[in-house]
Design a protein around this motif. Structure first.
Motif, PDB file in Angstrom:
ATOM      1  N   THR A 107       1.211 -11.351   3.503  1.00 32.78           N
ATOM      2  CA  THR A 107       1.038  -9.920   3.248  1.00 32.78           C
ATOM      3  C   THR A 107       2.085  -9.143   4.041  1.00 32.78           C
ATOM      4  N   ILE A 108       2.787  -8.251   3.363  1.00 34.54           N
ATOM      5  CA  ILE A 108       3.809  -7.436   4.002  1.00 34.54           C
ATOM      6  C   ILE A 108       3.470  -5.963   3.821  1.00 34.54           C
ATOM      7  N   LEU A 109       3.590  -5.197   4.895  1.00 36.63           N
ATOM      8  CA  LEU A 109       3.428  -3.746   4.853  1.00 36.63           C
ATOM      9  C   LEU A 109       4.768  -3.111   5.193  1.00 36.63           C
ATOM     10  N   PHE A 110       5.239  -2.218   4.321  1.00 39.52           N
ATOM     11  CA  PHE A 110       6.458  -1.463   4.591  1.00 39.52           C
ATOM     12  C   PHE A 110       6.032  -0.118   5.183  1.00 39.52           C
ATOM     13  N   LYS A 111       6.344   0.095   6.449  1.00 41.27           N
ATOM     14  CA  LYS A 111       5.856   1.302   7.119  1.00 41.27           C
ATOM     15  C   LYS A 111       6.900   1.836   8.093  1.00 41.27           C
TER      16      LYS A 111
END
Length: 296
Positions: A107-111
């Motif tokens: 799981t990747i979050l772009f933040k």
């Protein structure tokens, strides 16, 4: 809307115009079989969130290029499946404790200009086992088949983190298991860890001591696959979990069912890891019932 998109699609200026709400995805190679889109889309729709979740087929070596395009397009994040979990982790700026412990990201979050890597597989497995069998990993001695692979290692690590009283690791190449066993005991507090080959006698002995048997090999994807352990190792007292969910009843589960054992497949793990990913991206709990219906 296409069933599968590619890196070339993301780069095409027409994509942003045609799919302005596509902000979540699953990437892999191949990816057409993934059930994640219908599961996540059901939860998004139920919550009234106007976003689309898509499949993107990404060839090995192109994960960073894919992330660059997703960031440019304003994606919130993505799920990552085989064979990209290690590569995706290498492309992250930060990792959650779950990702560090399990040694991979799904799981990747772009933040705020950063790529934050997370792993929802471990927590998803723990929830799935409790839901399906009514007992937590803390209470179960576990035999993991195919423990030398990425999925097997993640499962073994979660079992150690949950406090399983004994963990039996099986793999065709026993040498692969030694560093894993060392990590489980020294880094994750595993109580008892045993390593064994796929020798029939060894598997039967380990199964006799285990309460839960988890198949993390690919055996079961095809109807003519051999069983990942001898049928004589199975008994009615066992709980059998096959990480394969398509077909829903693998040869292993079919044999276990005949004996009266409790069985389940990887769909419940997919569901709960998906719910964990959803919360990680959006900061709110999804409707699990909607996600389950989305999976059919």
């Amino acid at each position: 809307m296409k069933h599968v998109y590619t890196l070339a699609d993301l780069r095409d200026p027409a994509f942003a115009e045609a799919m302005p709400n596509a902000k979540l995805a699953v990437i892999g190679f191949p990816i057409k079989h993934s059930a994640s889109p219908q599961m996540h889309q059901a939860a998004l729709d139920e919550a009234g969130i106007d976003l689309q979740y898509i499949r993107v087929e990404v060839e090995p070596g192109d994960v960073d290029a894919c992330f660059v395009e997703m960031e440019r397009l304003g994606f919130i994040g993505c799920n990552v499946t085989v064979p990209h979990k290690l590569d995706a982790m290498a492309q992250c700026d930060e990792l959650t404790d779950d990702a560090k412990a399990l040694g991979a990201t799904n799981t990747i979050l772009f933040k705020e200009g950063k790529r934050i890597g997370h792993n929802s597989d471990g927590p998803g497995l723990a929830r799935a086992i409790f839901e399906d069998f009514g007992k937590s990993l803390t209470e179960l001695r576990v035999l993991i088949l195919g423990a030398g692979g990425g999925a097997g290692r993640a499962i073994a690590t979660q079992c150690a983190r949950e406090g399983s009283p004994a963990i039996y690791l099986s793999n065709r190449t026993v040498e692969k298991l030694e560093p894993i066993a060392k990590s489980l005991t020294e880094e994750h507090g595993a109580k008892l860890v045993y390593t064994l080959s796929t020798d029939e006698k060894d598997l039967i002995n380990a199964a006799n001591r285990a309460d839960l048997i988890i198949n993390s090999t690919s055996l079961g994807l095809h109807e003519d696959d051999i069983l990942p352990l001898p049928v004589t190792a199975l008994s009615a007292r066992h709980r059998i979990y096959d990480a394969v969910y398509n077909p829903p009843v693998t040869p292993l589960l079919a044999e276990a069912d005949k004996l009266g054992a409790k069985t389940s497949n990887g769909l419940s793990m997919l569901l709960h890891q998906g719910a964990n990913s959803y919360s990680f991206w959006l900061g709110q709990e999804p409707n699990i019932t909607a996600m389950r219906k989305g999976l059919g």
